[in-house]
Each structure stands twice: as structure tokens, then as C-alpha cells.
Enzyme design. Structure first.
Site, short mmCIF file in Angstrom:
data_model
loop_
_atom_site.label_atom_id
_atom_site.label_comp_id
_atom_site.label_asym_id
_atom_site.label_seq_id
_atom_site.Cartn_x
_atom_site.Cartn_y
_atom_site.Cartn_z
N GLU A 62 0.83 -1.21 0.00
CA GLU A 62 0.00 0.00 0.00
C GLU A 62 0.86 1.26 0.00
O GLU A 62 0.35 2.38 0.12
CB GLU A 62 -0.93 0.00 1.23
CG GLU A 62 -2.14 -0.89 1.08
CD GLU A 62 -1.78 -2.35 0.85
OE1 GLU A 62 -1.04 -2.91 1.67
OE2 GLU A 62 -2.23 -2.93 -0.15
N ASN A 72 -0.43 -7.76 -3.70
CA ASN A 72 -1.14 -6.94 -4.68
C ASN A 72 -0.20 -5.99 -5.43
O ASN A 72 0.81 -5.57 -4.88
CB ASN A 72 -2.23 -6.11 -3.99
CG ASN A 72 -1.67 -5.13 -2.98
OD1 ASN A 72 -1.23 -5.51 -1.91
ND2 ASN A 72 -1.64 -3.85 -3.33
N ASP A 123 -7.29 -5.62 -4.89
CA ASP A 123 -6.41 -5.87 -3.75
C ASP A 123 -6.42 -7.33 -3.31
O ASP A 123 -6.36 -7.61 -2.12
CB ASP A 123 -6.75 -4.95 -2.56
CG ASP A 123 -5.70 -5.05 -1.45
OD1 ASP A 123 -4.51 -5.20 -1.77
OD2 ASP A 123 -6.08 -4.99 -0.26
#
Lengths: 234, 626
Positions: B225, B309, B351
Site C-alpha cells: 500500500e 497486490n 487488492d
């Protein structure tokens, strides 16, 4: 490392939707924890981002602040443009990546009225300039100082009762109120409202008994067979 | 003190807003979901008569009563052969001792038991405790405080968790949030070596449990992220020195793809796909991190590990398959050279990290016994993959899904539902499963007695809008506004007992909250798991019938274990301490009024503070004779 996309747009491999990549701002070298000096990547050089020492306002029992005021803060009070600009910058500089729409995540909640390093515009600006130890980057010299003030103004607005009251759904901070000068006149600490670390209000508990009902499905995992029976504790 | 009138009005409005925001959204209707008959596929019909499903002895040696690695054995079955606690006597199970961890963040680790000592690593600041099981009350032998950099807290995407350590050759080996791998002498608690692997300045953290096997320590980074480029490394177990490092994106030489690489599917074949399946240079900040479960296959001498991801979440900023994210690698343990790869979610738009556990089993398929790994993915599918070649034998949904309409077993690629693809400027609603998956990191267990997998998982969906995002090193690189919600039925969690041969669930137990703990299953057919509202449960592994439960101080998101104590009796141990991504609304600095907070998890979990508070305690249970 200084990255830049060369193409301004790309065709999506499947579906043909177009994505604008050129719009992405790349200033890796300028940012958190890097050793390069300011001034690269078209960003302004060193800003006058610091105005002497600002003491903490966290002085229990003292009604009036001991904080020395940065005179530059004055123009951002009662300033609708500053709040609007700050809201835009809040997304542009990835503040929302950590602080979400004000409710926090990787970074702290900004809408609960609880402040570790002070709630006044001057103090929030100082936090943005210096960074804070548990993960908040230091933005002084990396973001133009006027934008830091605008960001501070928006952040100050997030916990104002008028901003909170204007929340229409569960995405707060969309119609931020201007920060009135009066908001920062009393720097005394007040309990944060309605958070999980809640001192001011009551959270109603739940009588849920722990559930745990087993069923034997005949078709689909998601479908309840209706044959579930409650399994009480033994 | 008198309250001024205008303040009363304000606070009334504020309370109303709070009440509104803390309402959990309505469940997604059943009509949004595909049925398994529509979308489950296999290369052959079930042939259960061809043999009995079990791990090999090399990957799951006979139980010595210890629990030296989080997943119990290399096969990662979390199966205990101890039988003292039975369905008949489990009702009398009693807490024997407890121990406060001194930390009130999400506790995801497994207590490790070796040589009559228990080892626990906590969430940040990653304290390690050694408890002496031979003495009454299990007093502390030593505590080690690694003092990770405090700033690492601010770049951990989803609470400051740690998924545990392992004991091997006299060392307890674990990772720290700020990117270190540390080996402690189990006798003294002093470091034998510590190796700095991650760089918090670019957003790298480490939360996974290292895999210790074959004289090496295998570690991967977190930061999908934050625009962190993923990697997976092997360290020398004796010295902590780097042996090899394989990146999750970029040119073949960085990914350790060479002549040995024989991927089964055409879309994974070609030169430097880790570059060409991205916009120029986007692979450098493209994720593909490894923060979950890696396996060592002692039989085939192979390492398997997933990749996370791609970044950012906004898919429009990274057209292409985004190799080698959201897939699985098989590698040579000695050199890291890739042997095969399979991508669960090419060009992931939701994700769906590929880092969940693999269970290594011998299983009847197509009339003969085959060496398979079973992977339960975030994207809602349970994959049975042949371990030598990376061929997918079957792929079936184990929870509600609508983003993927089945896996094409000829190409290996998922059939994406166009209605649930994400885009900028539009909120796509009722995508199932949600970003955290039909199941997140918490591993499943397997019993060779029942032949069932025990999958504790989620039943959640989401609304998603892509937004443009800039890369700023050390800050989040996400670019999506997500709001999560319960899946069909409204129960946000479920324990599913899954028959991998018959490709169907045998029983299911609904839970109000997502199951974020793993489970342990025993040879007397007991299954132990914990819930986010703080119940530790024992159920009948054959029927799901609840047989015993105990309310602990805080929600459970950790890994229970079963061991034989110095007195010869069976013990069950588990950590409480709610948190993690799903529990951030309790343990984190998060406001329940902001549904998008904690990457959209808060929308679905805003009522959790009514059920549990932050905590962090070891609980150890046994039958009451001692």
C-alpha cells in the site's frame, strides 16, 4: 532515485480504458527519509517554514494558551479559500492515504478533537513542517509553505463541530467549515468526542451471545440452508 | 458546569451523525452472487476412491508434542496428534495460566513451544517473551526488546502486527516491524545475529513469520500500500547473511528467472514480463510483496511463496498483467531460481494479494494420488495445484464471489466479471469478495482423519472507486476509496469445513465478525478457533457443533496451538488482542465515523467497539486434573 513516467497516457491492455499517467507527481527523492536536499523536481527551494519555538499547549488547568503565535497563521482564519485549497491538497499529497477522510488508518484520527501535538493552526503547521516520531513525515522545504498552511487549515477544520455536523454520510470532511479565529482562542484540552478512546460519551454495548451456529449446506457456501440451529454453551 | 445552549445543539447533531455512521451497512443481496455450479471448475471429476488425502511424512513428521513453527509442520496442516482433550471432556477445559503481553495492538502470532519453553513475539514493539513451562504459572525466563524504529508504526498499512517466530537449532527467529530479522539464543534471549532487511524510509515493513527450513531463513517484505517493490530473501540460518534475493517485479535477473523457469501457462512465459507487463518504470513502485506464508517442501526440495497486490490499487495507473504480483512462485531453496509461477489475479483490480497459506498434501485426483498444494486465495477461490508443474487441477469458490466468474483451467486465467471491474470516477458497488478477501492472511488447518480443510474466513463485500494518486516515497500509494459491507446473510465471518476432493463444503458455522484467527485441529476431532468478539471455541471437527467456549479479554486474531506440557498433559494456547486490518477500529487510531478509514474496513466494522476492547494476553487451557 528519481522516477518519472515518460508516456503521458497508456492504453489499458484489456478493456481499452485510458489511464493518465503523466498526471502522476513523482518526487520520490524529495520525500520522507531521503537524504537529498530540497529544490529538486521543480519544487520550490527552502521555504521560511519555521517561526521560532512553539511550546505545547498541553497545560492542564490553564485556560489561556501559553503558545507563542505565528503571525502568518492569522490570514488562514475565517478563510474559505484556504480550507478548500487544503482539502484538495490533502488528497494530492497522499494525506488521505494515512488519515483517510479524517478518520485515520495508518495515521491518527484527525476529526476526534484529540491532539498530541496541539490543535492550534500554528501547531498543526509545525507538525506538518517537522514531522512527528511515529511515522508522520516532515514536509518543511518539500511542500510550499503556503500549501502547508492551507493543509493545516483543512486539518484544523476536520474536528470543528460545524464540519462534523455537515457530514451527510460516512465520508467526512467533504464540506469543511472555515476555521473561525475563536476556535483557537482557548487552547485548553477538552476530551475528544465519540471515538473508540471515548471519554465524553457512552458507547452502547451489545448483548450478542457469540453465535457460532453450524449448518450443513447442500448447495452453495453463501446460502443458508435455514437448518441452522443455535448452539448454546455447554 | 453549565453547558451553553449552542453547544447542546452541536453535540446533539454530532451524536446523530455518530449513530448514523456506526450503523453497519445492509448485507449484499444473495442475487449478486454466483453459485459454485456456475463457476467452479476442475480438470477431472472427483475420484475419492483413489486414495486418502494426507501430508507426506517428510512434510508432516510424527507429532513430538512441541509446536516449533507457526504452521506446525512444513505441510502447514496445523494438525495436532494429541488426544487427551476429546469431544467428551472438552466441556471441562479450564484456563491454567495467563500472561499479559504488555501490548494492546493486534496479536497475530502463534505461541511457540520447544524444550518445555514457550516463546511469544508481540505486535510492535515486538517484545519476545520466553516462559518456563516446567514451573507453576510459567514464569518468564527472559524478555527481549528489539526496539524497532517508532516511525515504522506510521507506515504499517493495517495495524502493527507480527505473525510469529520459529524455534530451530537453539534459536528463536522472528522479524520486526522496522524490517529486521533477528535470531535469539533460546537459552539467554540474546541476539545471535540481527539483519536489517527493510528500509522504512520507502515504506517497507515486515510483519510475516519467517520460514525456517533447510538451514535458511526465508523472509519477505510488506508495503504493497506504499508503492514498495516486493522481495523475498533467503538468509543463512547460522549467520543471518543474505544468500539470495528475489524481487516480485522487474527484469528476470531480479526475479531470479532463468533457464530453470518452466511456467505451465502461456501468459506467464516470455522475457522480462515483470517489466513489459507494466507502464514504463511502474514496476519499480509496483508492490508484489510477500507478507504471508511460504512453504518448504522437504519432499520436492522446493520453496513456494505467494506475491501480494500490485500498487497502486487504482488499476488505471498500471495497465498490463503486472507480473509477478498476486501469484505464486516455486523456487529452488538453494539459489532462489524460479521453477514455475502461476498468477491468481492478473492485473488485480481488487487488492487480492496472493500471499495466503499453502497446504502441501498428497491427494487423489483424476484416479491417482497427486502431490498438490492447496491455496485458499483472497479472491474467493480455493486452488488445488500440482506441485511439480504448477498446473491448476481445480478452482472453486469457498465464499460469496461475483468479481470472478470462474477460472479458465485451459489458460489459467480468471474470467473477470466486467460489471465488477473498478474505474476512476465511478463507484462500483457490491463487489464480492472485499479487498481483504474472502479470506485474509489467517491460515487454515487440515485433518487427515476427517480429510477436511478448516477455513476461517470472511463474508464481506465492498464498494470501490478508483482515484488518481501520486507516488510519494514513504507515504501510501493506494488511489482507491473503499467502503466495505457484509456479504449475503449479514454474518461477516464463517468457519467452513471443506472437502478438497469432493470440492464442496461439509459444514459451516456462521460468525458475526470476520474470522481473523487461524485454527488448530486435533486427532480427537476437535477444532479450536477464536473470534473477533473474544470467544475462544472448540467445535466438533466433523459437524461444527459447538462443544466449549471461553470469553477472553479482547478479540482473537491469532494462531492457536496444541502441545504436550512437561507434565505429559495436552495444552491449548492462544493469544488474545484484537486489531489487524479488520480490528483497527478498536486497536488503532481510527474513527468509526469515517467509513473509508483503515482502507474502507471501518464501514463494515464500526460496531466492533461495542463488543470488544483492545487487549493482549496469552491464555493456556487444559483439562482440570492438574
Amino acid at each position: 532515485m528519481y522516477l518519472r513516467f515518460h508516456s503521458t497516457s497508456q492504453t489499458r491492455s484489456s478493456g481499452g480504458r485510458r489511464a493518465s499517467l503523466g498526471a502522476a507527481l513523482f518526487f520520490a527523492a524529495l520525500l520522507a527519509g531521503c537524504n537529498h536536499g530540497p529544490g529538486q523536481g521543480g519544487m520550490p527551494a527552502q521555504q521560511p517554514d519555521h517561526f521560532g519555538v512553539v511550546e505545547s499547549a498541553l497545560t492542564p488547568g490553564v485556560g489561556k494558551s501559553l503558545v507563542s503565535e505565528d503571525p502568518r497563521a492569522a490570514q488562514y482564519y475565517d478563510n474559505a479559500d484556504a480550507v478548500t485549497a487544503g482539502k484538495r491538497l490533502f488528497a494530492q499529497y497522499n494525506c488521505n492515504g494515512c488519515h483517510s477522510s479524517g478518520g485515520g488508518g495508518m495515521g491518527p484520527d484527525l476529526m476526534d478533537g484529540g491532539w498530541i501535538y496541539g490543535s492550534r493552526l500554528t501547531q498543526i503547521h509545525q507538525t506538518l513542517v517537522e514531522g512527528r516520531p511515529n511515522g508522520m513525515p516532515a514536509w518543511g522545504g518539500k511542500i510550499p509553505d503556503q500549501e502547508l498552511w492551507q493543509l493545516a487549515t483543512y486539518v484544523r477544520s476536520l474536528s470543528l463541530p460545524a464540519t462534523v455536523a455537515a457530514e451527510a454520510d460516512d465520508t467526512p470532511g467533504q464540506t469543511p467549515a472555515v476555521v473561525p479565529r475563536a476556535a483557537d482562542e482557548d487552547a485548553g484540552w477538552t476530551p475528544p468526542a465519540s471515538t473508540t478512546n471515548d471519554y465524553g460519551t457512552t458507547i452502547e454495548g451489545s448483548a450478542y451471545d457469540g453465535g457460532g451456529t453450524a449448518s450443513t449446506p447442500t448447495d452453495h457456501p453463501a446460502k443458508s440452508t435455514g437448518a441452522s440451529k443455535s448452539q448454546g454453551p455447554t | 458546569m453549565r453547558t451553553p445552549l449552542h453547544l447542546v445543539f452541536v453535540s446533539t447533531a454530532l451524536c446523530a451523525a455518530v449513530a448514523a455512521a456506526q450503523t453497519v451497512p445492509a448485507p449484499v443481496p444473495e442475487s449478486e452472487i454466483f453459485s459454485p455450479e456456475q463457476i467452479g471448475h476442475a480438470l477431472a471429476a472427483p475420484t475419492p476412491q483413489a486414495g486418502h488425502t494426507a501430508p507426506s511424512a517428510a512434510n508432516a513428521p510424527a507429532d513430538d508434542g512441541q509446536w516449533t513453527m507457526p504452521s506446525k509442520n512444513y505441510a502447514q496442516t496445523r494438525y495436532s496428534e494429541l488426544t487427551e482433550i476429546t469431544p467428551q471432556n472438552v466441556a471441562t477445559l479450564t484456563a491454567q495460566f495467563t500472561f499479559s503481553l504488555g501490548v494492546v495492538k493486534g496479536e497475530e502470532a502463534a505461541p511457540i513451544v520447544a524444550d518445555n519453553t514457550m516463546y511469544i513475539v508481540t505486535a510492535y514493539p515486538n517484545f519476545v517473551y520466553a516462559l518456563d513451562l516446567t514451573k507453576p504459572g510459567a514464569p518468564m525466563k527472559w524478555r527481549f526488546a528489539p526496539n524497532p524504529a517508532p516511525a515504522s508504526q506510521g507506515i504499517a498499512c493495517c495495524d502493527v502486527v507480527n505473525r510469529g517466530g520459529s524455534v530451530d537449532h537453539g534459536k528463536y527467529i522472528f522479524n520486526t516491524l522496522d524490517g529486521q530479522t533477528i535470531a535469539l539464543d533460546v537459552k539467554t534471549g540474546k541476539p545471535v545475529w540481527r539483519t536489517q532487511l527493510g528500509n522504512i524510509a520507502v515504506g517497507e515493513t515486515i510483519t510475516m513469520a519467517p520460514l525456517v527450513a533447510d538451514g535458511k531463513v526465508y523472509v519477505g517484505n510488506s508495503g504493497g500500500e506504499m508503492g514498495v517493490r516486493g522481495w523475498f530473501v533467503a538468509l543463512d540460518e547460522n549467520t543471518g547473511k543474505l544468500i539470495w534475493k528475489a524481487y516480485g517485479t522487474g527484469p528476470d535477473k531480479d526475479v531470479l528467472i532463468g533457464p530453470e523457469f518452466k511456467p505451465h501457462y502461456p501468459s506467464d512465459q516470455g522475457k522480462d514480463l515483470g517489466v513489459s507487463s507494466w507502464p514504463p518504470q511502474a514496476w519499480m513502485i509496483g508492490g508484489g510483496n510477500m507478507w504471508g506464508w511460504a512453504n518448504y517442501d522437504a519432499e520436492l526440495h522446493t520453496i513456494y511463496h505467494g506475491t501480494g497486490n500490485p500498487g497502486p490499487w487504482n488499476q488505471e495507473q498500471r495497465p498490463g498483467d503486472n507480473k509477478w504480483t498476486t501469484g505464486i512462485f516455486a523456487r529452488d531453496p538453494s539459489t532462489g531460481a524460479a521453477r514455475w509461477y502461476y498468477q491468481y489475479s492478473p492485473h488485480d483490480e481488487h487488492d487480492y494479494d496472493g500471499i495466503n497459506e499453502q497446504l502441501l498434501l498428497d491427494m487423489p485426483f483424476d484416479g491417482k494420488m497427486q502431490k498438490v498444494l492447496i491455496h485458499i486465495d483472497r479472491n474467493g477461490y480455493i486452488y488445488v495445484i500440482e506441485r511439480n508443474t504448477g498446473t491448476v487441477l481445480s478452482a472453486d469458490p469457498f465464499g460469496p464471489v461475483n468479481s470472478i466468474q470462474g477460472i479458465d483451467l485451459q489458460t489459467g486465467r480468471p474470467n473477470m466479471n466486467p460489471a465488477k471491474l473498478t474505474r476512476v470516477g465511478q463507484t462500483v458497488t457490491n463487489i464480492c469478495p472485499t479487498a481483504s478477501g474472502a479470506k485474509d492472511w489467517n491460515p487454515s488447518s487440515f485433518s487427515p482423519r476427517t480429510g477436511l480443510l478448516y477455513i476461517g474466513h470472511e463474508n464481506m463485500c465492498m464498494d470501490w472507486e478508483d482515484v488518481q494518486v501520486s507516488y510519494i516515497a514513504g507515504t501510501p500509494y493506494v488511489g482507491a476509496l473503499v467502503h466495505m459491507k457484509p456479504g449475503p446473510g449479514g454474518n461477516r465471518g464463517e468457519m467452513t469445513a471443506w472437502d478438497p476432493v469432493g470440492r464442496k463444503p461439509v459444514w459451516q458455522a456462521k460468525e458475526n465478525f470476520p474470522i481473523w484467527s487461524s485454527s488448530v485441529v486435533t486427532a480427537s476431532d476437535l477444532l479450536f478457533y477464536g473470534t473477533m468478539d473474544g470467544w475462544f471455541k472448540a467445535v466438533n471437527a466433523r459437524t461444527g457443533e459447538l462443544l466449549w467456549r471461553f470469553k477472553v479479554d479482547s478479540g482473537i486474531i491469532s494462531q492457536p496451538v496444541s502441545y504436550r506440557g512437561p507434565d505429559g498433559h495436552q495444552y491449548i494456547a492462544v493469544l488474545s488482542g484484537v486489531g489487524g486490518w479488520s480490528g483497527a477500529v478498536v486497536s488503532g487510531p481510527v474513527d468509526p465515523r469515517d467509513g473509508s478509514a483503515a482502507l474502507g474496513m471501518v464501514a463494515a466494522m464500526s460496531d466492533l467497539p461495542k463488543y470488544t476492547t483492545a487487549g493482549g494476553t496469552l491464555y493456556v487451557f487444559a483439562l482440570p486434573q492438574h
